[in-house]
Scaffold this motif. Structure first.
Motif, PDB file in Angstrom:
ATOM      1  N   MET A   1       0.819  -1.193   0.000  1.00 49.22           N
ATOM      2  CA  MET A   1       0.000   0.000   0.000  1.00 49.22           C
ATOM      3  C   MET A   1       0.865   1.261   0.000  1.00 49.22           C
ATOM      4  SD  MET A   1      -3.109   0.907  -0.022  1.00 49.22           S
ATOM      5  CE  MET A   1      -4.282   2.084   0.476  1.00 49.22           C
ATOM      6  N   VAL A   2       1.927   1.233   0.842  1.00 50.96           N
ATOM      7  CA  VAL A   2       2.827   2.377   0.917  1.00 50.96           C
ATOM      8  C   VAL A   2       3.563   2.551  -0.403  1.00 50.96           C
ATOM      9  CG1 VAL A   2       4.886   3.275   2.075  1.00 50.96           C
ATOM     10  CG2 VAL A   2       3.074   2.218   3.408  1.00 50.96           C
ATOM     11  N   LYS A   3       3.960   1.426  -1.009  1.00 53.57           N
ATOM     12  CA  LYS A   3       4.670   1.491  -2.284  1.00 53.57           C
ATOM     13  C   LYS A   3       3.785   2.094  -3.374  1.00 53.57           C
ATOM     14  CE  LYS A   3       7.614  -1.258  -5.236  1.00 53.57           C
ATOM     15  NZ  LYS A   3       8.236  -2.556  -5.467  1.00 53.57           N
ATOM     16  N   LEU A   4       2.512   1.752  -3.381  1.00 56.21           N
ATOM     17  CA  LEU A   4       1.573   2.311  -4.354  1.00 56.21           C
ATOM     18  C   LEU A   4       1.410   3.809  -4.145  1.00 56.21           C
ATOM     19  CD1 LEU A   4      -0.509   1.854  -6.636  1.00 56.21           C
ATOM     20  CD2 LEU A   4      -2.199   1.462  -4.849  1.00 56.21           C
ATOM     21  N   ALA A   5       1.301   4.238  -2.896  1.00 55.03           N
ATOM     22  CA  ALA A   5       1.165   5.669  -2.591  1.00 55.03           C
ATOM     23  C   ALA A   5       2.418   6.437  -3.007  1.00 55.03           C
ATOM     24  CB  ALA A   5       0.887   5.874  -1.106  1.00 55.03           C
ATOM     25  N   LEU A   6       3.585   5.864  -2.745  1.00 62.25           N
ATOM     26  CA  LEU A   6       4.830   6.515  -3.153  1.00 62.25           C
ATOM     27  C   LEU A   6       4.961   6.573  -4.671  1.00 62.25           C
ATOM     28  CD1 LEU A   6       7.382   5.085  -0.559  1.00 62.25           C
ATOM     29  CD2 LEU A   6       6.417   7.388  -0.653  1.00 62.25           C
ATOM     30  N   SER A   7       4.525   5.527  -5.335  1.00 56.50           N
ATOM     31  CA  SER A   7       4.551   5.502  -6.794  1.00 56.50           C
ATOM     32  C   SER A   7       3.617   6.562  -7.380  1.00 56.50           C
ATOM     33  CB  SER A   7       4.152   4.118  -7.292  1.00 56.50           C
ATOM     34  OG  SER A   7       4.124   4.077  -8.690  1.00 56.50           O
ATOM     35  N   ALA A   8       2.428   6.685  -6.815  1.00 56.90           N
ATOM     36  CA  ALA A   8       1.479   7.711  -7.269  1.00 56.90           C
ATOM     37  C   ALA A   8       2.021   9.108  -6.999  1.00 56.90           C
ATOM     38  CB  ALA A   8       0.134   7.521  -6.580  1.00 56.90           C
ATOM     39  N   ALA A   9       2.627   9.316  -5.837  1.00 54.84           N
ATOM     40  CA  ALA A   9       3.213  10.625  -5.516  1.00 54.84           C
ATOM     41  C   ALA A   9       4.347  10.962  -6.474  1.00 54.84           C
ATOM     42  CB  ALA A   9       3.713  10.634  -4.071  1.00 54.84           C
ATOM     43  N   ALA A  10       5.186   9.978  -6.785  1.00 58.51           N
ATOM     44  CA  ALA A  10       6.282  10.203  -7.727  1.00 58.51           C
ATOM     45  C   ALA A  10       5.741  10.549  -9.112  1.00 58.51           C
ATOM     46  CB  ALA A  10       7.180   8.977  -7.798  1.00 58.51           C
ATOM     47  N   TYR A  11       4.673   9.886  -9.523  1.00 60.23           N
ATOM     48  CA  TYR A  11       4.057  10.149 -10.829  1.00 60.23           C
ATOM     49  C   TYR A  11       3.491  11.565 -10.887  1.00 60.23           C
ATOM     50  CZ  TYR A  11       1.175   9.194 -14.963  1.00 60.23           C
ATOM     51  OH  TYR A  11       0.609   9.221 -16.200  1.00 60.23           O
ATOM     52  N   LEU A  12       2.799  11.976  -9.835  1.00 57.76           N
ATOM     53  CA  LEU A  12       2.249  13.337  -9.781  1.00 57.76           C
ATOM     54  C   LEU A  12       3.360  14.382  -9.765  1.00 57.76           C
ATOM     55  CD1 LEU A  12      -0.660  12.817  -7.243  1.00 57.76           C
ATOM     56  CD2 LEU A  12      -0.894  13.435  -9.652  1.00 57.76           C
ATOM     57  N   ILE A  13       4.400  14.145  -8.980  1.00 59.61           N
ATOM     58  CA  ILE A  13       5.517  15.097  -8.915  1.00 59.61           C
ATOM     59  C   ILE A  13       6.223  15.181 -10.258  1.00 59.61           C
ATOM     60  CG2 ILE A  13       7.776  15.529  -7.852  1.00 59.61           C
ATOM     61  CD1 ILE A  13       6.598  14.220  -5.277  1.00 59.61           C
ATOM     62  N   ALA A  14       6.416  14.043 -10.913  1.00 55.69           N
ATOM     63  CA  ALA A  14       7.078  14.029 -12.219  1.00 55.69           C
ATOM     64  C   ALA A  14       6.278  14.828 -13.242  1.00 55.69           C
ATOM     65  CB  ALA A  14       7.278  12.591 -12.687  1.00 55.69           C
ATOM     66  N   ASN A  15       4.970  14.646 -13.256  1.00 56.79           N
ATOM     67  CA  ASN A  15       4.141  15.416 -14.185  1.00 56.79           C
ATOM     68  C   ASN A  15       4.138  16.898 -13.828  1.00 56.79           C
ATOM     69  OD1 ASN A  15       3.416  13.395 -15.987  1.00 56.79           O
ATOM     70  ND2 ASN A  15       1.702  12.742 -14.738  1.00 56.79           N
ATOM     71  N   ALA A  16       4.163  17.209 -12.544  1.00 56.02           N
ATOM     72  CA  ALA A  16       4.237  18.609 -12.124  1.00 56.02           C
ATOM     73  C   ALA A  16       5.532  19.244 -12.602  1.00 56.02           C
ATOM     74  CB  ALA A  16       4.119  18.710 -10.602  1.00 56.02           C
ATOM     75  N   VAL A  17       6.632  18.506 -12.496  1.00 51.28           N
ATOM     76  CA  VAL A  17       7.926  19.020 -12.974  1.00 51.28           C
ATOM     77  C   VAL A  17       7.872  19.277 -14.470  1.00 51.28           C
ATOM     78  CG1 VAL A  17      10.354  18.388 -13.341  1.00 51.28           C
ATOM     79  CG2 VAL A  17       9.298  18.018 -11.120  1.00 51.28           C
ATOM     80  N   GLY A  18       7.324  18.338 -15.222  1.00 51.90           N
ATOM     81  CA  GLY A  18       7.211  18.518 -16.671  1.00 51.90           C
ATOM     82  C   GLY A  18       6.362  19.709 -17.047  1.00 51.90           C
ATOM     83  N   LEU A  19       5.237  19.878 -16.377  1.00 50.97           N
ATOM     84  CA  LEU A  19       4.363  21.017 -16.667  1.00 50.97           C
ATOM     85  C   LEU A  19       5.010  22.337 -16.246  1.00 50.97           C
ATOM     86  CD1 LEU A  19       0.946  19.432 -15.662  1.00 50.97           C
ATOM     87  CD2 LEU A  19       1.637  20.126 -17.958  1.00 50.97           C
ATOM     88  N   LEU A  20       5.717  22.340 -15.123  1.00 53.13           N
ATOM     89  CA  LEU A  20       6.432  23.553 -14.705  1.00 53.13           C
ATOM     90  C   LEU A  20       7.543  23.908 -15.681  1.00 53.13           C
ATOM     91  CD1 LEU A  20       6.702  23.125 -10.834  1.00 53.13           C
ATOM     92  CD2 LEU A  20       5.452  24.904 -12.071  1.00 53.13           C
ATOM     93  N   LEU A  21       8.217  22.916 -16.207  1.00 59.11           N
ATOM     94  CA  LEU A  21       9.260  23.162 -17.196  1.00 59.11           C
ATOM     95  C   LEU A  21       8.681  23.819 -18.444  1.00 59.11           C
ATOM     96  CD1 LEU A  21      12.286  22.683 -17.846  1.00 59.11           C
ATOM     97  CD2 LEU A  21      11.596  20.499 -18.854  1.00 59.11           C
ATOM     98  N   ALA A  22       7.572  23.297 -18.929  1.00 57.57           N
ATOM     99  CA  ALA A  22       6.923  23.886 -20.099  1.00 57.57           C
ATOM    100  C   ALA A  22       6.442  25.306 -19.798  1.00 57.57           C
ATOM    101  CB  ALA A  22       5.756  23.016 -20.557  1.00 57.57           C
ATOM    102  N   THR A  23       5.913  25.516 -18.599  1.00 60.81           N
ATOM    103  CA  THR A  23       5.442  26.849 -18.208  1.00 60.81           C
ATOM    104  C   THR A  23       6.600  27.843 -18.150  1.00 60.81           C
ATOM    105  OG1 THR A  23       3.648  25.864 -16.929  1.00 60.81           O
ATOM    106  CG2 THR A  23       4.184  28.139 -16.437  1.00 60.81           C
ATOM    107  N   ALA A  24       7.729  27.392 -17.648  1.00 59.63           N
ATOM    108  CA  ALA A  24       8.886  28.286 -17.500  1.00 59.63           C
ATOM    109  C   ALA A  24       9.542  28.612 -18.836  1.00 59.63           C
ATOM    110  CB  ALA A  24       9.907  27.655 -16.567  1.00 59.63           C
ATOM    111  N   LEU A  25       9.547  27.677 -19.768  1.00 56.54           N
ATOM    112  CA  LEU A  25      10.308  27.870 -21.006  1.00 56.54           C
ATOM    113  C   LEU A  25       9.486  28.331 -22.203  1.00 56.54           C
ATOM    114  CD1 LEU A  25      12.709  24.791 -20.806  1.00 56.54           C
ATOM    115  CD2 LEU A  25      13.180  27.168 -20.200  1.00 56.54           C
ATOM    116  N   LEU A  26       8.190  28.169 -22.171  1.00 54.72           N
ATOM    117  CA  LEU A  26       7.350  28.547 -23.308  1.00 54.72           C
ATOM    118  C   LEU A  26       6.489  29.751 -22.939  1.00 54.72           C
ATOM    119  CD1 LEU A  26       6.187  24.990 -24.410  1.00 54.72           C
ATOM    120  CD2 LEU A  26       8.008  26.371 -25.412  1.00 54.72           C
ATOM    121  N   SER A  27       6.609  30.796 -23.718  1.00 52.08           N
ATOM    122  CA  SER A  27       5.896  32.032 -23.379  1.00 52.08           C
ATOM    123  C   SER A  27       4.376  31.904 -23.496  1.00 52.08           C
ATOM    124  CB  SER A  27       6.390  33.182 -24.256  1.00 52.08           C
ATOM    125  OG  SER A  27       6.143  32.895 -25.624  1.00 52.08           O
TER     126      SER A  27
END
Length: 130
Positions: A1-27
């Motif tokens: 259960m903990v592993k699933l929660a950590l995996s979901a958190a990592a997935y959300l954080i990874a997508n947040a990083v990708g979206l923040l990167l696009a927001t920062a670099l594309l006007s």
């Protein structure tokens, strides 16, 4: 259960990083700060549903697409998220293509680095505290 929660958190954080990167670099790529979490969650859910679907469709109808399934999934995920939520604006065609690459690259790097560094460090700190 903990592993699933950590995996979901990592997935959300990874997508947040990708979206923040696009927001920062594309006007023209903008995400309203108040709706950022909703955009990340919606985008992540859409991608989680579309990934297996696009993979299955490409295996059946277009096997040559298998190498780019992640890019296609990110592109469709951005498109659907943009349609559903008013808190995200992507801009023109160049932004669509660049955002697809940036979100994919940012998510990929974050997906590799987050479990290796962040979760490993948390596990070590927990062992030290015990």
């Amino acid at each position: 259960m903990v592993k699933l929660a950590l995996s979901a958190a990592a997935y959300l954080i990874a997508n947040a990083v990708g979206l923040l990167l696009a927001t920062a670099l594309l006007s023209g790529f903008q995400i309203d700060p108040l709706s950022f979490i909703i955009v990340v969650v919606a985008f992540s859910i859409i991608q989680a549903v579309l990934g297996p679907l696009v993979t299955k469709m490409s295996l059946k109808h277009l096997p040559q697409l298998m190498g780019g399934v992640a890019l296609v999934t990110v592109f469709i995920g951005l498109f659907v998220t943009d349609l559903l939520l008013e808190g995200m604006v992507i801009g023109g065609i160049a932004n669509w293509l660049a955002a697809t690459l940036l979100v994919w690259l940012g998510s990929l790097v974050a997906t590799i680095l987050i479990p290796v560094y962040v979760f490993k460090q948390l596990a070590e700190e927990k062992k030290k505290a015990a």
